[in-house]
Each structure stands twice: as structure tokens, then as C-alpha cells.
Design a protein around this motif. Structure first.
Motif, PDB file in Angstrom:
ATOM      1  N   ASP A   1     -51.972 -10.350  68.534  1.00 11.79           N
ATOM      2  CA  ASP A   1     -51.380  -9.174  67.908  1.00 11.79           C
ATOM      3  C   ASP A   1     -52.476  -8.292  67.305  1.00 11.79           C
ATOM      4  O   ASP A   1     -52.425  -7.062  67.394  1.00 11.79           O
ATOM      5  CB  ASP A   1     -50.400  -9.611  66.824  1.00 11.79           C
ATOM      6  CG  ASP A   1     -49.581  -8.447  66.293  1.00 11.79           C
ATOM      7  OD1 ASP A   1     -49.202  -7.580  67.097  1.00 11.79           O
ATOM      8  OD2 ASP A   1     -49.336  -8.391  65.068  1.00 11.79           O
TER       9      ASP A   1
ATOM     10  N   GLN B   1     -53.379  -4.387  68.299  1.00 12.14           N
ATOM     11  CA  GLN B   1     -53.467  -3.317  67.306  1.00 12.14           C
ATOM     12  C   GLN B   1     -54.827  -2.619  67.364  1.00 12.14           C
ATOM     13  O   GLN B   1     -54.920  -1.390  67.240  1.00 12.14           O
ATOM     14  CB  GLN B   1     -53.228  -3.888  65.911  1.00 12.14           C
ATOM     15  CG  GLN B   1     -51.806  -4.351  65.654  1.00 12.14           C
ATOM     16  CD  GLN B   1     -51.587  -4.715  64.202  1.00 12.14           C
ATOM     17  OE1 GLN B   1     -51.960  -3.953  63.295  1.00 12.14           O
ATOM     18  NE2 GLN B   1     -50.981  -5.865  63.958  1.00 12.14           N
TER      19      GLN B   1
ATOM     20  N   VAL C   1     -55.783  -3.607  60.884  1.00  9.35           N
ATOM     21  CA  VAL C   1     -54.812  -4.557  61.440  1.00  9.35           C
ATOM     22  C   VAL C   1     -53.842  -4.994  60.345  1.00  9.35           C
ATOM     23  O   VAL C   1     -54.251  -5.332  59.230  1.00  9.35           O
ATOM     24  CB  VAL C   1     -55.531  -5.782  62.045  1.00  9.35           C
ATOM     25  CG1 VAL C   1     -54.522  -6.861  62.428  1.00  9.35           C
ATOM     26  CG2 VAL C   1     -56.339  -5.368  63.262  1.00  9.35           C
TER      27      VAL C   1
END
Length: 249
Positions: free
Chosen positions: A197, A201, A227
């Protein structure tokens, strides 16, 4: 007379149905084995169409249609539930449907859907149950295949984002693959988010910025610093709040 009324001299105006549209609404395309059955309650006489024999792994005439034959093929985990549904159907005679698993003659588990309805005599007693048996195993396989393909696609997308982010870190900082992985993992850990993830990002932030540009290190550092942790469901936050509330006397 209303302009839309239909008489014997004026046939109804209908729109032809395109085969593709008909196939779509009827969900055609997957071949399913569909059989019929009939049970006479008073005599205990059963009748099956050839398809019912086939889906259970028999040839017509191999066994006598009936309870014993069906019990021998029922999946053991589904037997009790099937008995409950069948007993209720015999008692009420109302339309019913039930999905359960069978084990065919080759030891393979298959899923079938049975539908039926009771027929009553003049005194209102249920004297016959009749309906259809549909082997829906191919549909289940299609669903599982689609889910597997989606999982593989997600895995590839996730891996691609991680590799892209590592590649940027390697190019900007002049480090090897392991050091780039460490830098990405540190950024993810600080934000409390999974590595894949965090990588996604970072790449989204760099794309929005139009690339790394002349101030590459600062741009990449800013992307890592930006992030964010994954959003928590509102219900989860409410549960945490309730747990933190002091006990009331």
C-alpha cells in the motif's frame, strides 16, 4: 377504442428479441445438467429422468430410484439439513428449493439444487412431489476461477507497485535492491501501512507530481513521508471509543 388495444384484426406490435439479449437475461452460456424427478407418496414410487442418474454417477437402470440410492450419494455434512427441508416439503406441499452437495460415483463432490412442489388430492393431502434437479457445479467452478484470476491480478498489481517504488529508490539513492526494500519498508512501518500500500501511494504521488524532477531526493522523500495508514471502518472507531469509555457505576 384505445390506440394500444389489440383485437383479432390488429395483431400485437412486438419488438423482435435479439438472440444476444435473450441469452443475457436468461443467463445462457454455461451448460448445466437439468433432470426431473417425481415421488408418489402413497406407493413410495420414484421416477427419475436420465439426467438425475448421470449427475449422481449412475447409468439409467443401475439402481432403483429411491431414498436409499439418494442417501448413498449425499455428502455427509449436508444430510441433516436436507432431511429437514424434505420433511417440511412433504408436510406442507409448498414449493421449495434446496442446494446441497452429493458425492458422485467417482468420489467427486458436486453441488445440486433441487426444486419441487407437492400435489394434493381432493381431500387436501399431499400425494406427490415433483420437480427438478440442477447440477450447478460448473457455475461454482466459474465463480472460483474468476476469483482466482482476480487474486492473481491483484498480486501482480501489488508486486508491480512494490518493484516500481523500489526501482525509484534505487535510481535516486544509488542503492541496491535490498537497501531499496529496506527504505520502503521503513516508510511503510512509520505510516503503519502494508508495504504494497505504501508503494502504491508513493507511485501515485510521484505520478501526480509529474515524476521526480530535478530535486529527485526531496520529491521521493516527500512521497514517502506522505504515506498514510489505511482508513479504518467507522464501526471499528466506534468500538474503540466504547472500550475507552470509563465504566459507569
Amino acid at each position: 377504442m384505445a390506440p394500444n388495444s389489440v383485437t383479432a384484426d390488429s395483431p400485437a406490435q412486438t419488438t423482435p428479441v435479439r438472440p444476444a439479449s435473450l441469452a443475457e437475461v436468461l443467463a445462457l452460456g454455461t451448460h448445466l445438467l437439468v433432470g426431473q424427478y417425481r415421488v408418489e407418496i402413497g406407493t413410495g414410487t420414484w421416477w427419475w429422468s436420465d439426467e438425475v442418474y448421470t449427475m449422481h454417477g449412475w447409468e439409467p437402470g443401475d439402481v432403483e430410484p429411491g431414498l436409499d440410492a439418494l442417501r448413498s450419494r449425499k455428502h455427509p455434512d449436508d444430510r441433516a439439513r436436507v432431511v429437514r427441508v424434505g420433511t417440511e416439503a412433504l408436510r406442507t406441499g409448498r414449493p421449495f428449493s434446496c442446494a446441497h452437495r452429493i458425492v458422485d460415483g467417482h468420489g467427486r463432490a458436486r453441488t445440486v439444487v433441487i426444486t419441487g412442489q407437492g400435489r394434493r388430492d381432493a381431500r387436501g393431502r399431499v400425494v406427490e412431489i415433483a420437480g427438478y434437479v440442477v447440477d450447478v457445479t460448473p457455475v461454482q467452478r466459474e465463480v472460483l476461477d474468476r476469483e482466482a484470476n482476480r487474486a492473481v491480478t491483484r498480486a501482480f498489481v501489488t508486486a508491480a507497485a512494490v518493484e516500481q517504488a523500489k526501482g525509484v529508490l534505487m535510481a535516486v539513492h544509488g542503492v541496491d535492491d535490498m537497501e531499496a526494500a529496506r527504505l520502503l519498508a521503513e516508510g511503510a512501518s512509520e505510516a503503519g501501512t502494508p508495504v504494497h500500500d505504501a508503494a502504491a501511494q508513493v507511485m501515485a504521488a510521484l505520478t501526480k507530481a509529474g515524476g521526480v524532477g530535478p530535486t529527485a531526493e526531496a520529491t521521493v522523500a516527500g512521497a514517502l513521508a506522505a504515506v498514510k495508514p489505511p482508513a479504518r471502518p467507522r464501526a471499528h472507531d466506534a468500538q474503540l471509543a466504547r472500550r475507552r469509555e470509563p465504566a459507569r457505576n
